[in-house]
Design a protein around this motif. Sequence first.
Motif, PDB file in Angstrom:
ATOM      1  N   TYR A  33       0.758  -1.696   0.005  1.00  0.00           N
ATOM      2  CA  TYR A  33      -0.082   0.373   0.104  1.00  0.00           C
ATOM      3  C   TYR A  33       0.730   1.248  -0.256  1.00  0.00           C
ATOM      4  CZ  TYR A  33      -2.284  -3.521   2.021  1.00  0.00           C
ATOM      5  OH  TYR A  33      -4.122  -4.415   2.599  1.00  0.00           O
ATOM      6  N   TYR A  35       0.179   5.423   1.400  1.00  0.00           N
ATOM      7  CA  TYR A  35      -0.479   5.955   1.202  1.00  0.00           C
ATOM      8  C   TYR A  35       0.277   7.635   2.150  1.00  0.00           C
ATOM      9  CZ  TYR A  35      -3.634   2.468   4.322  1.00  0.00           C
ATOM     10  OH  TYR A  35      -4.750   1.584   4.298  1.00  0.00           O
ATOM     11  N   PRO A  42      -4.755  12.394   9.916  1.00  0.00           N
ATOM     12  CA  PRO A  42      -4.552  10.354   9.716  1.00  0.00           C
ATOM     13  C   PRO A  42      -4.120   9.959   7.784  1.00  0.00           C
ATOM     14  CG  PRO A  42      -6.970  11.087   9.052  1.00  0.00           C
ATOM     15  CD  PRO A  42      -6.724  12.327   9.694  1.00  0.00           C
ATOM     16  N   PRO A  43      -3.800   9.029   8.030  1.00  0.00           N
ATOM     17  CA  PRO A  43      -3.203   8.492   6.829  1.00  0.00           C
ATOM     18  C   PRO A  43      -4.105   7.622   5.666  1.00  0.00           C
ATOM     19  CG  PRO A  43      -2.667   7.410   8.463  1.00  0.00           C
ATOM     20  CD  PRO A  43      -3.843   7.710   9.142  1.00  0.00           C
ATOM     21  N   LEU A  45      -5.596   6.560   2.070  1.00  0.00           N
ATOM     22  CA  LEU A  45      -5.409   5.645   0.654  1.00  0.00           C
ATOM     23  C   LEU A  45      -4.589   6.425  -0.764  1.00  0.00           C
ATOM     24  CD1 LEU A  45      -4.961   2.573   1.155  1.00  0.00           C
ATOM     25  CD2 LEU A  45      -6.775   1.656  -0.088  1.00  0.00           C
ATOM     26  N   ILE A  56      -6.351  -0.875  -6.414  1.00  0.00           N
ATOM     27  CA  ILE A  56      -7.005  -0.132  -5.542  1.00  0.00           C
ATOM     28  C   ILE A  56      -6.415   1.008  -6.118  1.00  0.00           C
ATOM     29  CG2 ILE A  56      -7.791   0.804  -3.753  1.00  0.00           C
ATOM     30  CD1 ILE A  56      -8.225  -1.110  -2.574  1.00  0.00           C
ATOM     31  N   PRO A  98      -6.742  -6.555   2.091  1.00  0.00           N
ATOM     32  CA  PRO A  98      -6.937  -4.967   2.992  1.00  0.00           C
ATOM     33  C   PRO A  98      -7.194  -5.005   3.742  1.00  0.00           C
ATOM     34  CG  PRO A  98      -8.343  -5.253   0.690  1.00  0.00           C
ATOM     35  CD  PRO A  98      -8.147  -6.390   0.635  1.00  0.00           C
ATOM     36  N   ASP A  99      -7.847  -5.628   4.154  1.00  0.00           N
ATOM     37  CA  ASP A  99      -8.700  -5.310   5.954  1.00  0.00           C
ATOM     38  C   ASP A  99      -8.026  -6.405   6.972  1.00  0.00           C
ATOM     39  OD1 ASP A  99     -12.268  -6.126   4.216  1.00  0.00           O
ATOM     40  OD2 ASP A  99     -10.802  -4.597   4.512  1.00  0.00           O
TER      41      ASP A  99
ATOM     42  N   TYR B  32     -13.479  -4.715  10.985  1.00  0.00           N
ATOM     43  CA  TYR B  32     -13.085  -5.343  10.962  1.00  0.00           C
ATOM     44  C   TYR B  32     -12.113  -3.706  11.750  1.00  0.00           C
ATOM     45  CZ  TYR B  32     -12.360  -9.246   8.204  1.00  0.00           C
ATOM     46  OH  TYR B  32     -12.594 -10.476   7.821  1.00  0.00           O
ATOM     47  N   PHE B  34      -9.370  -1.362  14.325  1.00  0.00           N
ATOM     48  CA  PHE B  34      -8.121  -1.905  14.966  1.00  0.00           C
ATOM     49  C   PHE B  34      -7.729  -0.835  15.709  1.00  0.00           C
ATOM     50  CE2 PHE B  34      -6.448  -4.820  11.377  1.00  0.00           C
ATOM     51  CZ  PHE B  34      -7.959  -4.982  10.155  1.00  0.00           C
ATOM     52  N   TYR B  36      -3.685   1.452  15.633  1.00  0.00           N
ATOM     53  CA  TYR B  36      -2.479   2.396  15.734  1.00  0.00           C
ATOM     54  C   TYR B  36      -2.336   3.038  16.351  1.00  0.00           C
ATOM     55  CZ  TYR B  36      -2.483  -0.369  11.640  1.00  0.00           C
ATOM     56  OH  TYR B  36      -3.263  -1.783  10.464  1.00  0.00           O
ATOM     57  N   LEU B  46       0.627  -1.114  14.796  1.00  0.00           N
ATOM     58  CA  LEU B  46      -0.434  -1.807  15.397  1.00  0.00           C
ATOM     59  C   LEU B  46      -0.660  -2.094  16.713  1.00  0.00           C
ATOM     60  CD1 LEU B  46      -3.579  -3.382  14.470  1.00  0.00           C
ATOM     61  CD2 LEU B  46      -2.366  -5.261  14.385  1.00  0.00           C
ATOM     62  N   LYS B  49      -6.470  -5.519  17.119  1.00  0.00           N
ATOM     63  CA  LYS B  49      -7.205  -5.942  16.234  1.00  0.00           C
ATOM     64  C   LYS B  49      -8.265  -6.476  16.019  1.00  0.00           C
ATOM     65  CE  LYS B  49      -5.225  -9.701  14.088  1.00  0.00           C
ATOM     66  NZ  LYS B  49      -3.923  -9.972  15.012  1.00  0.00           N
ATOM     67  N   PHE B  51     -12.010  -8.701  14.551  1.00  0.00           N
ATOM     68  CA  PHE B  51     -11.958  -9.419  13.479  1.00  0.00           C
ATOM     69  C   PHE B  51     -12.759 -10.141  13.770  1.00  0.00           C
ATOM     70  CE2 PHE B  51      -8.765  -8.055  11.433  1.00  0.00           C
ATOM     71  CZ  PHE B  51      -7.593  -8.455  10.898  1.00  0.00           C
ATOM     72  N   PHE B  90      -4.665   6.196  16.254  1.00  0.00           N
ATOM     73  CA  PHE B  90      -5.740   6.337  15.640  1.00  0.00           C
ATOM     74  C   PHE B  90      -6.373   4.938  15.254  1.00  0.00           C
ATOM     75  CE2 PHE B  90      -4.421   9.154  12.784  1.00  0.00           C
ATOM     76  CZ  PHE B  90      -2.965   9.858  13.197  1.00  0.00           C
ATOM     77  N   GLY B  94     -11.354  -1.836   8.477  1.00  0.00           N
ATOM     78  CA  GLY B  94     -11.186  -1.769   7.380  1.00  0.00           C
ATOM     79  C   GLY B  94     -12.668  -2.937   6.920  1.00  0.00           C
ATOM     80  N   ALA B  95     -13.232  -2.471   5.819  1.00  0.00           N
ATOM     81  CA  ALA B  95     -14.475  -3.044   4.552  1.00  0.00           C
ATOM     82  C   ALA B  95     -14.083  -3.619   3.389  1.00  0.00           C
ATOM     83  CB  ALA B  95     -15.665  -2.130   5.250  1.00  0.00           C
ATOM     84  N   GLY B  96     -13.251  -3.678   2.795  1.00  0.00           N
ATOM     85  CA  GLY B  96     -12.943  -4.062   1.690  1.00  0.00           C
ATOM     86  C   GLY B  96     -12.064  -4.627   0.860  1.00  0.00           C
ATOM     87  N   ASP B  97     -11.927  -2.934   1.146  1.00  0.00           N
ATOM     88  CA  ASP B  97     -11.152  -1.744   0.165  1.00  0.00           C
ATOM     89  C   ASP B  97      -9.860  -1.111   1.022  1.00  0.00           C
ATOM     90  OD1 ASP B  97     -13.559   1.001   0.212  1.00  0.00           O
ATOM     91  OD2 ASP B  97     -13.088  -0.096   1.937  1.00  0.00           O
ATOM     92  N   GLY B  98     -10.019  -1.504   2.110  1.00  0.00           N
ATOM     93  CA  GLY B  98      -8.932  -0.433   2.031  1.00  0.00           C
ATOM     94  C   GLY B  98      -9.136  -0.389   4.059  1.00  0.00           C
ATOM     95  N   LEU B  99      -8.435   0.453   4.834  1.00  0.00           N
ATOM     96  CA  LEU B  99      -8.444   1.318   5.821  1.00  0.00           C
ATOM     97  C   LEU B  99      -8.596   2.435   5.988  1.00  0.00           C
ATOM     98  CD1 LEU B  99      -5.819  -0.655   8.685  1.00  0.00           C
ATOM     99  CD2 LEU B  99      -8.213  -1.664   7.630  1.00  0.00           C
ATOM    100  N   PHE B 101      -9.037   5.457   8.327  1.00  0.00           N
ATOM    101  CA  PHE B 101      -8.623   5.923   9.481  1.00  0.00           C
ATOM    102  C   PHE B 101      -9.469   6.745  10.661  1.00  0.00           C
ATOM    103  CE2 PHE B 101      -4.714   3.921  10.250  1.00  0.00           C
ATOM    104  CZ  PHE B 101      -4.393   2.871   8.514  1.00  0.00           C
ATOM    105  N   GLY B 102      -9.988   6.747  11.000  1.00  0.00           N
ATOM    106  CA  GLY B 102     -10.195   7.741  11.840  1.00  0.00           C
ATOM    107  C   GLY B 102      -9.160   9.081  12.170  1.00  0.00           C
TER     108      GLY B 102
END
Lengths: 113, 111
Positions: A33, A35, A42-43, A45, A56, A98-99, B32, B34, B36, B46, B49, B51, B90, B94-99, B101-102
């Motif tokens: 990745y 970022y 925050p980072p 993507l 992606i 990615p998760d 998912y 996390f 950090y 990290l 986490k 899951f 932070f 994660g929901a399938g397309d990368g993390l 972040f708050g």
Amino acid sequence: DTEVTQTPKHLVMGMTNKKSLKCEQHMGHRAMYWYKQKAKKPPELMFVYSYEKLSINESVPSRFSPECPNSSLLNLHLHALQPEDSALYLCASSPSGPDEKLFFGSGTQLSVL
Amino acid sequence: AQSVTQPDIHITVSEGASLELRCNYSYGATPYLFWYVQSPGQGLQLLLKYFSGDTLVQGIKGFEAEFKRSQSSFNLRKPSVHWSDAAEYFCAVGAGDGLTFGKGTHLIIQP
């Protein structure tokens, strides 16, 4: 080896320069990745490579061009950047998707003059 | 799309005191989750986490977090903070397309 190594740690470039950021991991991870992180933010993507294929692309301007030569290496080629592109660029890897938990490098602090 | 809210921008805690950092997420299913930590000019490390399974998750450096589905929360706790815990924290989903972040919580430790 549980590290993600990024080089260089610091980079200063002019708006007409071409430079590359490099990232390497030897954990056998198949997802990598890029970022972007602005100060006190925050980072965000930018790109995800999964099994060496770009999976992606978060609508990043074409002046940023990623490359994944093999499963251990990830590059980010920079060309004609703008001052607002100055930021910390973080590389990360994860075992496959990615998760999963990400392992981050220390980043490249980029300044565009 | 998923989102993460960390309502506290800054938190100041005395060394040795307990800590709780708040995190709320928005997602249609169980994501998912996390936590950090980031020191200035460094990458992210990290802490822990979630899951599935046990909703109380143990992490590194004495941190733990509890997933509460009914409150869409994943708060981070530590019973006794050390000066070395001062950093940016932070929460991520994660929901399938990368993390995602708050915005982070900046933790300040008072001597």
